[in-house]
Design an enzyme around this catalytic site. Structure first.
Site, PDB file in Angstrom:
ATOM      1  N   MET A  10       0.884  -1.217   0.012  1.00  0.00           N
ATOM      2  CA  MET A  10       0.156   0.107   0.067  1.00  0.00           C
ATOM      3  C   MET A  10       0.720   1.329   0.137  1.00  0.00           C
ATOM      4  O   MET A  10       0.478   2.049  -0.784  1.00  0.00           O
ATOM      5  CB  MET A  10      -0.984  -0.092   1.277  1.00  0.00           C
ATOM      6  CG  MET A  10      -1.867   1.287   1.362  1.00  0.00           C
ATOM      7  SD  MET A  10      -3.011   1.454  -0.269  1.00  0.00           S
ATOM      8  CE  MET A  10      -4.282   0.475   0.219  1.00  0.00           C
ATOM      9  N   ASP A  29      10.245   3.702   6.180  1.00  0.00           N
ATOM     10  CA  ASP A  29       9.736   2.664   6.881  1.00  0.00           C
ATOM     11  C   ASP A  29      11.052   2.231   8.025  1.00  0.00           C
ATOM     12  O   ASP A  29      12.150   2.866   7.839  1.00  0.00           O
ATOM     13  CB  ASP A  29       9.577   1.391   5.952  1.00  0.00           C
ATOM     14  CG  ASP A  29       8.607   0.341   6.630  1.00  0.00           C
ATOM     15  OD1 ASP A  29       8.798  -0.142   7.692  1.00  0.00           O
ATOM     16  OD2 ASP A  29       7.340   0.128   6.120  1.00  0.00           O
ATOM     17  N   VAL A  86       1.026   2.690   7.885  1.00  0.00           N
ATOM     18  CA  VAL A  86       1.596   1.602   8.905  1.00  0.00           C
ATOM     19  C   VAL A  86       0.655   0.556   9.202  1.00  0.00           C
ATOM     20  O   VAL A  86      -0.555   0.627   8.590  1.00  0.00           O
ATOM     21  CB  VAL A  86       2.440   2.048  10.002  1.00  0.00           C
ATOM     22  CG1 VAL A  86       3.380   3.040   9.506  1.00  0.00           C
ATOM     23  CG2 VAL A  86       1.441   2.713  10.934  1.00  0.00           C
ATOM     24  N   VAL A  87       0.906  -0.399   9.873  1.00  0.00           N
ATOM     25  CA  VAL A  87      -0.017  -1.676  10.351  1.00  0.00           C
ATOM     26  C   VAL A  87      -1.130  -1.221  10.873  1.00  0.00           C
ATOM     27  O   VAL A  87      -1.178   0.058  11.618  1.00  0.00           O
ATOM     28  CB  VAL A  87       0.863  -2.522  11.027  1.00  0.00           C
ATOM     29  CG1 VAL A  87       1.251  -1.864  12.497  1.00  0.00           C
ATOM     30  CG2 VAL A  87      -0.099  -3.970  11.481  1.00  0.00           C
ATOM     31  N   GLU A  88      -2.434  -1.899  10.569  1.00  0.00           N
ATOM     32  CA  GLU A  88      -3.551  -1.366  11.299  1.00  0.00           C
ATOM     33  C   GLU A  88      -3.917  -1.643  12.666  1.00  0.00           C
ATOM     34  O   GLU A  88      -4.392  -2.777  12.908  1.00  0.00           O
ATOM     35  CB  GLU A  88      -4.679  -2.077  10.584  1.00  0.00           C
ATOM     36  CG  GLU A  88      -5.244  -1.657   9.158  1.00  0.00           C
ATOM     37  CD  GLU A  88      -5.998  -0.214   9.162  1.00  0.00           C
ATOM     38  OE1 GLU A  88      -7.317  -0.272   9.253  1.00  0.00           O
ATOM     39  OE2 GLU A  88      -5.401   0.761   9.239  1.00  0.00           O
ATOM     40  N   LYS A  93      -0.241   3.126  15.471  1.00  0.00           N
ATOM     41  CA  LYS A  93      -0.613   4.633  14.611  1.00  0.00           C
ATOM     42  C   LYS A  93      -0.563   5.754  15.418  1.00  0.00           C
ATOM     43  O   LYS A  93       0.171   6.828  15.048  1.00  0.00           O
ATOM     44  CB  LYS A  93      -2.031   4.539  14.040  1.00  0.00           C
ATOM     45  CG  LYS A  93      -1.919   3.305  12.854  1.00  0.00           C
ATOM     46  CD  LYS A  93      -3.307   3.254  12.055  1.00  0.00           C
ATOM     47  CE  LYS A  93      -3.534   2.592  10.799  1.00  0.00           C
ATOM     48  NZ  LYS A  93      -2.628   2.754   9.741  1.00  0.00           N
ATOM     49  N   SER A 115      -8.313   1.787   7.319  1.00  0.00           N
ATOM     50  CA  SER A 115      -9.391   1.408   6.505  1.00  0.00           C
ATOM     51  C   SER A 115     -10.391   1.095   7.255  1.00  0.00           C
ATOM     52  O   SER A 115     -11.571   0.839   6.964  1.00  0.00           O
ATOM     53  CB  SER A 115      -9.095  -0.101   5.683  1.00  0.00           C
ATOM     54  OG  SER A 115      -8.552  -0.973   6.545  1.00  0.00           O
ATOM     55  N   HIS A 136      -8.376   7.735   3.007  1.00  0.00           N
ATOM     56  CA  HIS A 136      -8.444   6.180   2.609  1.00  0.00           C
ATOM     57  C   HIS A 136      -8.332   5.695   1.497  1.00  0.00           C
ATOM     58  O   HIS A 136      -9.341   6.035   0.727  1.00  0.00           O
ATOM     59  CB  HIS A 136      -9.686   5.544   3.383  1.00  0.00           C
ATOM     60  CG  HIS A 136      -9.827   3.959   3.184  1.00  0.00           C
ATOM     61  ND1 HIS A 136     -10.812   3.515   3.100  1.00  0.00           N
ATOM     62  CD2 HIS A 136      -8.966   3.136   3.047  1.00  0.00           C
ATOM     63  CE1 HIS A 136     -10.963   2.449   2.877  1.00  0.00           C
ATOM     64  NE2 HIS A 136      -9.617   1.966   2.823  1.00  0.00           N
ATOM     65  N   ASN A 139      -7.175  -0.343  -2.580  1.00  0.00           N
ATOM     66  CA  ASN A 139      -6.012  -1.299  -3.100  1.00  0.00           C
ATOM     67  C   ASN A 139      -6.481  -2.054  -4.511  1.00  0.00           C
ATOM     68  O   ASN A 139      -7.778  -2.432  -4.570  1.00  0.00           O
ATOM     69  CB  ASN A 139      -5.489  -2.390  -2.329  1.00  0.00           C
ATOM     70  CG  ASN A 139      -4.027  -2.790  -2.557  1.00  0.00           C
ATOM     71  OD1 ASN A 139      -3.214  -2.007  -3.373  1.00  0.00           O
ATOM     72  ND2 ASN A 139      -3.711  -3.866  -2.066  1.00  0.00           N
ATOM     73  N   GLU A 148     -11.424   8.045  -0.062  1.00  0.00           N
ATOM     74  CA  GLU A 148     -12.315   8.511   1.234  1.00  0.00           C
ATOM     75  C   GLU A 148     -11.691   9.361   2.217  1.00  0.00           C
ATOM     76  O   GLU A 148     -10.418   9.078   2.619  1.00  0.00           O
ATOM     77  CB  GLU A 148     -13.034   7.368   2.108  1.00  0.00           C
ATOM     78  CG  GLU A 148     -13.849   6.419   1.495  1.00  0.00           C
ATOM     79  CD  GLU A 148     -14.401   5.603   2.391  1.00  0.00           C
ATOM     80  OE1 GLU A 148     -15.563   5.034   2.587  1.00  0.00           O
ATOM     81  OE2 GLU A 148     -13.471   4.752   2.964  1.00  0.00           O
ATOM     82  N   ASN A 186     -16.209   0.458   3.524  1.00  0.00           N
ATOM     83  CA  ASN A 186     -15.986  -0.702   4.129  1.00  0.00           C
ATOM     84  C   ASN A 186     -17.203  -1.041   4.944  1.00  0.00           C
ATOM     85  O   ASN A 186     -17.519  -2.432   5.099  1.00  0.00           O
ATOM     86  CB  ASN A 186     -14.731  -0.700   4.839  1.00  0.00           C
ATOM     87  CG  ASN A 186     -13.477  -1.145   3.944  1.00  0.00           C
ATOM     88  OD1 ASN A 186     -13.614  -1.200   2.923  1.00  0.00           O
ATOM     89  ND2 ASN A 186     -12.210  -0.752   4.456  1.00  0.00           N
ATOM     90  N   TYR A 337     -17.353   3.613  -7.321  1.00  0.00           N
ATOM     91  CA  TYR A 337     -15.816   3.856  -7.722  1.00  0.00           C
ATOM     92  C   TYR A 337     -15.170   2.887  -6.605  1.00  0.00           C
ATOM     93  O   TYR A 337     -13.964   2.728  -6.830  1.00  0.00           O
ATOM     94  CB  TYR A 337     -15.699   5.220  -7.279  1.00  0.00           C
ATOM     95  CG  TYR A 337     -15.965   6.207  -8.644  1.00  0.00           C
ATOM     96  CD1 TYR A 337     -15.377   5.617  -9.731  1.00  0.00           C
ATOM     97  CD2 TYR A 337     -16.975   7.177  -8.471  1.00  0.00           C
ATOM     98  CE1 TYR A 337     -15.735   6.535 -11.057  1.00  0.00           C
ATOM     99  CE2 TYR A 337     -17.225   7.789  -9.576  1.00  0.00           C
ATOM    100  CZ  TYR A 337     -16.643   7.583 -10.687  1.00  0.00           C
ATOM    101  OH  TYR A 337     -16.778   8.074 -11.920  1.00  0.00           O
TER     102      TYR A 337
END
Length: 395
Positions: A10, A29, A86-88, A93, A115, A136, A139, A148, A186, A337
């Site tokens: 991503m 990173d 970064v990671v969800e 975060k 997301s 947002h 992918n 979004e 989502n 979309y």
């Protein structure tokens, strides 16, 4: 200039978008391997354009060189927009965003590509939440047109307007939504995929389920879509949706059993389907088929389609009631979309209006009585619109 925090697939896609639009991104990173994966993703996106002769060899090299990979915050003082990818994980975060805020100039905008996590809660980690919002992407970034933009109570109107302009400048379609579980797309996709899992658990074959969605007009069936999203991601988002929305978003047991097989979807070449090294489907996965009921359940195609799509309409009614978006056309734009909902149907709410809300309400009530009271109980707004003989587009 832009920056992306968190490389990988991503992050690499977002770095590609910056570079594609001559915004010379910094890509940060904490590991060299992640940076290499991000550069590989950006390169792959540019290579597609090169192959189709939409990009010259010189442009390809120039754009790739414009991406600056880094393991430090070097170069962050020069950027105007940072997108965190970064990671969800909320704690990770918040920690990353708080650290980032001290590394950029005061007028820089900070955004998160989450997301499903609360943007309002993330904003609490910042000293200046007015310049922070959700951004947002879907992918793959190079193919999906929607972005979004997620508001929270402390964001400034100037920040939102600037982000809308930036999304348009990079040739994407912005939709502004308020914060809430899963935001808009989502949140509406979740009951669709959830119901697909319940139908599989009941014995509906994978092929029949996917074909019913294809015949409805979707670009791919729900099983194929879950492979594309990642079965592990589906399970994680499902838990977040249930925490936020309660019983109507409760997932079945299947998602957990699927990820226990090690099948993650297209990203590791096995999900509901098997994939070759180019990502093409080569057949169905016998490991997953072994988890499904041996005795198949036959349901006619129309009923399958109603089972899949009525929960989407119902959740859209809740989104309007909860103020996630203000009007039906925003829901339809986001779903066309963001998910490929059949454009010829006008989006889920235009389709619902054309089908007749009183008729759809009767079908929901029937499913609530015969399938699940939690998952099919009609939203109060839908009941009220049907009673008044109004449509979603009258709201």
């Amino acid at each position: 200039r832009g920056a992306v925090l968190g490389a990988g697939v991503m992050g690499g896609g977002i770095a590609w978008l910056f570079a594609q639009n001559d915004q010379a991104p910094v890509m940060k990173d904490i590991s060299k391997e992640a940076l290499e994966l991000g550069l590989k993703q950006a390169s792959s996106n540019f290579a597609g354009a090169l192959k189709k002769k939409r990009l010259s060899e010189d442009e390809f090299n120039r754009k790739m060189r414009s991406i600056t990979p880094t393991l430090s915050f070097e170069g962050m003082k020069a950027v105007e927009l940072v997108i965190e990818a970064v990671v969800e994980n909320m704690d990770v975060k918040k920690k990353v965003l708080a650290e980032l805020e001290g590394q950029v100039r005061p007028q820089a905008l900070i955004t998160t590509n989450t997301s499903s996590l609360s943007v309002t809660e993330m904003a609490q980690a910042l000293k200046h939440p007015e310049r922070f919002a959700g951004l947002h992407f879907f992918n793959p970034v190079n193919k999906m047109p929607l972005v979004e933009i997620i508001r929270h109570p402390k964001v400034s109107e100037e920040t939102i307007q600037t982000l809308v302009k930036w999304v348009l400048d990079v040739k994407k379609t912005p939709v502004v939504v308020n914060d809430g579980p899963g935001f808009l797309v989502n949140r509406l996709l979740s009951p669709y995929l959830n119901e697909a899992s319940f139908l599989l658990e009941a014995g509906v074959p994978i092929a029949e389920l996917d074909q019913a969605a294809l015949n409805f007009g979707m670009p791919m069936g729900p099983c194929r879509l879950m492979d594309e999203v990642g079965l592990d991601v589906c399970e994680k988002v499902g838990k977040i949706m249930e925490q936020g929305l309660g019983a109507r978003a409760r997932a079945g047991q299947l998602s957990h059993r699927l990820t226990q097989t090690g099948a993650l979807g297209r990203k590791n070449s096995k999900g509901f389907y098997l994939y070759d090294e180019k990502g093409k489907v080569t057949g169905r996965n016998p490991e997953i088929e072994a988890l499904l009921p041996a005795k198949t359940l036959s349901i006619d195609e129309h009923t399958l389609q109603q089972r899949l799509f009525l929960p989407v309409i119902n959740e859209a009614a809740y989104c309007l009631s909860d103020g996630i978006v203000g009007k039906a056309s925003t829901v339809d734009l986001g779903m066309i979309y963001g998910t490929g909902f059949p454009p010829f149907k006008g989006g889920p709410l235009r389709w619902a209006d054309s089908e007749g809300l009183d008729r759809l309400l009767a079908e929901l009530q029937n499913f609530a009585a015969t399938v699940s009271a939690d998952r099919y109980a009609p939203a109060p707004l839908l009941v009220e619109l049907a009673r008044q003989k109004k449509t979603f587009y009258d709201v």
